[in-house]
Design an enzyme around this catalytic site. Structure first.
Site, PDB file in Angstrom:
ATOM      1  N   HIS A 175      47.899  19.852 -13.783  1.00 29.40           N
ATOM      2  CA  HIS A 175      48.316  21.196 -13.381  1.00 29.40           C
ATOM      3  C   HIS A 175      49.214  21.131 -12.150  1.00 29.40           C
ATOM      4  O   HIS A 175      49.121  20.191 -11.355  1.00 29.40           O
ATOM      5  CB  HIS A 175      47.092  22.054 -13.024  1.00 29.40           C
ATOM      6  CG  HIS A 175      46.297  22.540 -14.200  1.00 29.40           C
ATOM      7  ND1 HIS A 175      44.928  22.418 -14.271  1.00 29.40           N
ATOM      8  CD2 HIS A 175      46.677  23.158 -15.345  1.00 29.40           C
ATOM      9  CE1 HIS A 175      44.500  22.954 -15.412  1.00 29.40           C
ATOM     10  NE2 HIS A 175      45.528  23.394 -16.078  1.00 29.40           N
ATOM     11  N   CYS A 214      40.005  24.383  -8.848  1.00 31.14           N
ATOM     12  CA  CYS A 214      39.591  24.660 -10.233  1.00 31.14           C
ATOM     13  C   CYS A 214      38.264  25.399 -10.321  1.00 31.14           C
ATOM     14  O   CYS A 214      37.984  26.088 -11.292  1.00 31.14           O
ATOM     15  CB  CYS A 214      39.455  23.352 -11.015  1.00 31.14           C
ATOM     16  SG  CYS A 214      40.780  22.183 -10.740  1.00 31.14           S
TER      17      CYS A 214
HETATM   18  N1  GLY Z   1      38.761  19.044 -17.571  1.00 31.51           N
HETATM   19  C1  GLY Z   1      39.576  20.086 -17.110  1.00 31.51           C
HETATM   20  C2  GLY Z   1      40.707  20.342 -17.985  1.00 31.51           C
HETATM   21  O1  GLY Z   1      41.238  19.415 -18.570  1.00 31.51           O
HETATM   22  O2  GLY Z   1      41.114  21.458 -18.163  1.00 31.51           O
END
Ligand code: GLY
Length: 264
Positions: A168, A255
């Site tokens: 991300h 996250c």
């Molecule tokens: N394990 C977090 C993701 O890949 O979205």
């Protein structure tokens, strides 16, 4: 409280499920230890709560191994919230699970309807704009749909690009204050933060970039002493949380929460 980019009255988290050990990961670096993962989550919640914020802990969702990474399901802004459309097929249903909780806090709740995809981990809200990094999980159509929604609330959105091989956009950056970012040299090299003050992660400590400024503290993963020292020297109040198990699932500090302040 008057800065919506880092002063938060509320945050939403979700308890990791036992199925979290089967969560998505780019590389297998070992099975996460569930007890440690739970203990780290407790420490994270406690650190957020210690700043005075109301911390909501939603129940675990066994059907969604990655559901404790709540950030990917929504974008919370002053004015309204947007339910995302995750680009990972196994995570698509997590967004609908988050919507009722968001509806408790926001009267203006919108949804990314598709066909595009977008995950919250690719979105950084700064004092002047919303940066969205295209990635393997966030495509141009998803970015365009979000741009249309947030313009109604007066936000400027700028599309940028997450480096190849990085999950991300916020895997590699975080906001320290409205005009200052913590960023890896590899992301900074793209030029996306030109005009911002930039604090760089130390060499070999790139995983420290996924931190969060939450009220008076910067929460960061434990184990990155040179980056922590840099932040400390710059006057930030650093709180370190063990992140060894979430890291096996490509997850970090941002996250694990949705952070917002409905009053701002
Ligand atoms: N394990 C977090 C993701 O890949 O979205």
């Amino acid at each position: 409280m008057n800065d919506p980019t880092y002063q938060f009255s509320h945050t939403i988290t979700r308890r990791p499920a036992a199925s979290a050990v089967n969560g998505l990961r780019a590389e297998d670096t070992g099975t996460p230890d569930l007890d440690q993962l739970m203990a780290d989550h407790d420490a994270y919640v406690a650190a957020l709560r210690a700043t005075g914020a109301e911390v909501i802990v939603l129940p675990a969702l066994e059907a969604y191994p990655d559901a404790h990474f709540v950030e990917d399901t929504a974008l919370c802004l002053s004015g309204g919230a947007v339910v995302m459309r995750p680009g990972a097929p196994t995570r698509l249903g997590e967004a609908a699970e988050m919507a009722p909780e968001l509806a408790r806090h926001y009267s203006d709740l919108r949804r990314i309807e598709g066909p595009g995809f977008i995950e919250g981990g690719d979105i950084l809200v700064t004092g002047r704009e919303i940066l969205v990094g295209r990635s393997a999980r966030t495509d141009g159509a998803g970015v365009a749909e979000l741009a249309g929604i947030v313009s109604d609330w007066g936000y400027a959105l700028r599309e940028v690009f997450t480096p190849e091989g990085v999950l991300h956009f916020k895997t590699d950056c975080s906001l320290l204050d409205p005009e200052t970012v913590l960023v890896t040299p590899r992301l900074a090299a793209s030029g996306c933060f030109e005009g911002y003050a930039q604090v760089f992660t130390a060499e070999g400590e790139e995983a420290a970039a996924n931190a969060i400024r939450f009220n008076d503290v910067v929460l960061m993963a434990k184990g990155f002493p040179r980056t922590a020292e840099t932040l400390d020297r710059k006057g930030y109040s650093v709180v370190e949380i063990n992140n060894s198990e979430c890291a096996k699932l490509d997850g970090g500090m941002s996250c694990l929460s949705l952070r917002f302040n409905p009053a701002l």
